[in-house]
Design an enzyme around this catalytic site. Structure first.
Site, PDB file in Angstrom:
ATOM      1  N   ARG A 219       0.813  -1.230   0.000  1.00 22.43           N
ATOM      2  CA  ARG A 219       0.000   0.000   0.000  1.00 22.43           C
ATOM      3  C   ARG A 219       0.844   1.276   0.000  1.00 22.43           C
ATOM      4  NH1 ARG A 219      -3.387  -2.882   3.866  1.00 22.43           N
ATOM      5  NH2 ARG A 219      -5.097  -3.817   2.688  1.00 22.43           N
TER       6      ARG A 219
ATOM      7  N   LYS B 285       2.351  11.450 -10.369  1.00 20.96           N
ATOM      8  CA  LYS B 285       1.407  10.635 -11.154  1.00 20.96           C
ATOM      9  C   LYS B 285       2.134   9.361 -11.569  1.00 20.96           C
ATOM     10  CE  LYS B 285      -1.826  13.897 -13.231  1.00 20.96           C
ATOM     11  NZ  LYS B 285      -2.292  14.516 -14.486  1.00 20.96           N
TER      12      LYS B 285
ATOM     13  N   GLU C 243       7.140  19.518 -23.938  1.00 20.12           N
ATOM     14  CA  GLU C 243       6.613  19.761 -22.575  1.00 20.12           C
ATOM     15  C   GLU C 243       7.190  21.066 -21.998  1.00 20.12           C
ATOM     16  OE1 GLU C 243       4.179  18.102 -21.250  1.00 20.12           O
ATOM     17  OE2 GLU C 243       4.224  16.066 -22.078  1.00 20.12           O
TER      18      GLU C 243
ATOM     19  N   LYS D 250       5.886  23.339 -13.014  1.00 18.83           N
ATOM     20  CA  LYS D 250       5.186  22.117 -12.613  1.00 18.83           C
ATOM     21  C   LYS D 250       5.054  22.045 -11.087  1.00 18.83           C
ATOM     22  CE  LYS D 250       4.124  17.520 -13.432  1.00 18.83           C
ATOM     23  NZ  LYS D 250       4.127  16.354 -14.273  1.00 18.83           N
TER      24      LYS D 250
ATOM     25  N   GLU E 286      -5.316  17.034  -8.853  1.00 20.62           N
ATOM     26  CA  GLU E 286      -5.953  17.514 -10.088  1.00 20.62           C
ATOM     27  C   GLU E 286      -7.450  17.738  -9.941  1.00 20.62           C
ATOM     28  OE1 GLU E 286      -4.084  16.290 -13.874  1.00 20.62           O
ATOM     29  OE2 GLU E 286      -6.066  15.572 -14.402  1.00 20.62           O
TER      30      GLU E 286
ATOM     31  N   ARG F  49      -4.478  21.689 -11.828  1.00 19.81           N
ATOM     32  CA  ARG F  49      -3.438  20.826 -12.420  1.00 19.81           C
ATOM     33  C   ARG F  49      -3.759  20.423 -13.862  1.00 19.81           C
ATOM     34  NH1 ARG F  49       0.062  15.893  -9.662  1.00 19.81           N
ATOM     35  NH2 ARG F  49       1.143  15.345 -11.590  1.00 19.81           N
TER      36      ARG F  49
ATOM     37  N   ASN G  33      -2.023  19.541 -18.677  1.00 18.12           N
ATOM     38  CA  ASN G  33      -2.460  18.680 -19.771  1.00 18.12           C
ATOM     39  C   ASN G  33      -2.826  19.478 -21.016  1.00 18.12           C
ATOM     40  OD1 ASN G  33      -2.203  15.976 -19.161  1.00 18.12           O
ATOM     41  ND2 ASN G  33      -3.946  16.048 -17.756  1.00 18.12           N
TER      42      ASN G  33
ATOM     43  N   HIS H 123      -2.972  17.816 -24.409  1.00 18.74           N
ATOM     44  CA  HIS H 123      -2.907  16.366 -24.182  1.00 18.74           C
ATOM     45  C   HIS H 123      -4.180  15.619 -24.584  1.00 18.74           C
ATOM     46  CE1 HIS H 123       0.757  17.363 -22.126  1.00 18.74           C
ATOM     47  NE2 HIS H 123       0.953  16.150 -21.653  1.00 18.74           N
TER      48      HIS H 123
ATOM     49  N   HIS I  49      -3.163  12.584 -26.568  1.00 15.35           N
ATOM     50  CA  HIS I  49      -3.338  11.182 -26.146  1.00 15.35           C
ATOM     51  C   HIS I  49      -4.123  10.398 -27.202  1.00 15.35           C
ATOM     52  CE1 HIS I  49      -2.690  12.045 -21.572  1.00 15.35           C
ATOM     53  NE2 HIS I  49      -1.577  11.692 -22.165  1.00 15.35           N
TER      54      HIS I  49
ATOM     55  N   HIS J 221       5.303  10.834 -27.301  1.00 12.87           N
ATOM     56  CA  HIS J 221       4.301  11.595 -26.550  1.00 12.87           C
ATOM     57  C   HIS J 221       4.437  13.094 -26.827  1.00 12.87           C
ATOM     58  CE1 HIS J 221       1.719  12.815 -23.259  1.00 12.87           C
ATOM     59  NE2 HIS J 221       2.703  13.507 -22.719  1.00 12.87           N
TER      60      HIS J 221
HETATM   61  N1  GLY Z   1       1.756  15.409 -16.985  1.00 12.27           N
HETATM   62  C1  GLY Z   1       0.713  16.154 -16.436  1.00 12.27           C
HETATM   63  C2  GLY Z   1       0.674  16.149 -14.959  1.00 12.27           C
HETATM   64  O1  GLY Z   1       1.624  15.690 -14.325  1.00 12.27           O
HETATM   65  O2  GLY Z   1      -0.303  16.568 -14.374  1.00 12.27           O
END
Ligand code: GLY
Length: 355
Positions: free
Chosen positions: A112, A134, A176, A218, A228, A232, A236, A239, A243, A255
């Site tokens: 966990r 993430k 990015e 970031k 998020e 946050r 994206n 994205h 994606h 990507h």
């Molecule tokens: N790559 C987008 C984020 O980390 O929220």
């Protein structure tokens, strides 16, 4: 060289250093066991790592998106079980974004949640994937739909790794960086504008500055909205379409390349709605093309199939109910959200990036 703090479920530092082994060592030496997860293609770069008396497990995984799978995760769990990994042991991820995503999720799920450290070796990994907690794996249902928020205890960035990258991978990482310029930090755009990919690559001072500024953007966003809930989402930018392109092309493009085209798509979409100035849309194209990133779908396999792209976009994590939501740019450093867009409008924006 530089240290940037991220405040999430724990506070940790992102260190930009010239000696990743020296920075990693003190985090490991007091542990009984450490698992080093890295792409098999980097086996030759892996020195025989020794950290005090810690037992070192070296766990190579397949390179690229193939390494970020349930099968590979299952292999990692098996190795941790065999070694008797406990809550005080440590996972270290050395590699690109797919490695840090997979290794972070192994750390999130084992007992966990155990500690992990990210040592990103690609530009995309340094400025994006390794920072922010993430973690996750790919699945047949879509990219990054399965995962957890689980921050590392430290991120150690040694720009010397970048010498091993191809120009294509370096440019993909710059997508990015440029994204951070559009959503938050215009100075990044100023630093990049008018310079070719090779001019940027050969200027290590500039590269370090771009890494530090992108991570600062970031870190600021993640520290305010780790899980998020809304802010946050701006990370994206580009994205949603990006994606979808990756998915329909079966991950044949990088990507960052997909995000570059995705930013132009969403700028065109905002323009159709009168929400962005035309010269800012043009600035997207000129900055991205200037560093050799694609600005259209011309060379993207599968992208001529609008219906598959549309279906893939609907699976985006920002969607709510049957509503596809987009992060848009109203001006540099000023993001909004756009929803309730018709399929005809989406298709018009798609046609602007088709060739
Ligand atoms: N790559 C987008 C984020 O980390 O929220």
């Amino acid at each position: 060289m530089a240290e940037i703090e991220v405040r999430a479920e724990r506070t940790y530092s992102v260190r930009i250093t010239g000696d990743w082994r020296g920075d990693l060592s003190p985090l490991v030496t007091k542990r009984s066991r450490v698992a080093i997860i890295y792409p098999a293609t980097m086996a030759a770069d892996m020195p025989s790592l020794v950290f005090g008396n810690a037992e070192v497990l070296t766990l190579p995984i397949p390179d690229g998106e193939a390494g970020k799978s349930a099968t590979v995760l299952n292999y990692i769990w098996g190795e941790l079980a065999k070694a008797g990994f406990t809550r005080s042991d440590l996972i270290v991820a050395i590699g690109g974004g797919t490695v840090t995503d997979l290794a972070g999720y192994a750390a999130a799920s084992w007992l966990r949640g155990i500690d992990w450290v990210a040592v990103p070796t690609t530009l995309a990994g340094m400025v994006d994937a390794s920072v922010g907690g993430k973690t996750g794996i790919n699945s047949p249902y879509g990219k990054n739909l399965i995962g957890a928020f689980h921050s590392p205890i430290s991120v150690i960035i040694d720009p010397a790794w970048l010498k091993t990258l191809s120009d294509r991978d370096f440019a993909a990482g710059l997508a990015e960086v440029i994204k951070c310029g559009f959503i938050d930090d215009e100075e990044i755009l100023t630093l990049v504008s008018g310079k070719s990919l090779s001019e940027i690559r050969s200027n290590s001072g500039l590269v370090n500055k771009l890494i530090e500024r992108s991570i600062s953007t970031k870190a600021k966003v993640v520290s305010e909205d780790f899980k998020e809930s809304e802010l946050r989402e701006i990370l994206n930018y580009g994205h949603t379409f990006g994606h979808a392109i990756e998915r329909v092309s079966d991950y044949a493009i990088r990507h960052g390349e997909a995000v570059a085209i995705g930013m132009i798509f969403v700028a065109e979409l905002a323009s159709l709605k009168g929400l962005i100035e035309d010269d800012l849309v043009a600035r997207h194209r000129s900055i991205l093309a200037g560093v050799s990133l694609p600005t259209s779908l011309a060379n993207v396999p599968g992208a001529s199939n609008w219906q598959s792209l549309y279906a893939a976009m609907a699976l985006d994590k920002k969607s709510r109910g049957s509503n596809i939501r987009f992060v848009i740019l109203n001006a540099i450093g000023n993001c909004g959200r756009l929803e309730g867009v018709t399929e005809d409008e989406l298709k018009s924006a798609y046609e602007k990036v088709l060739a």
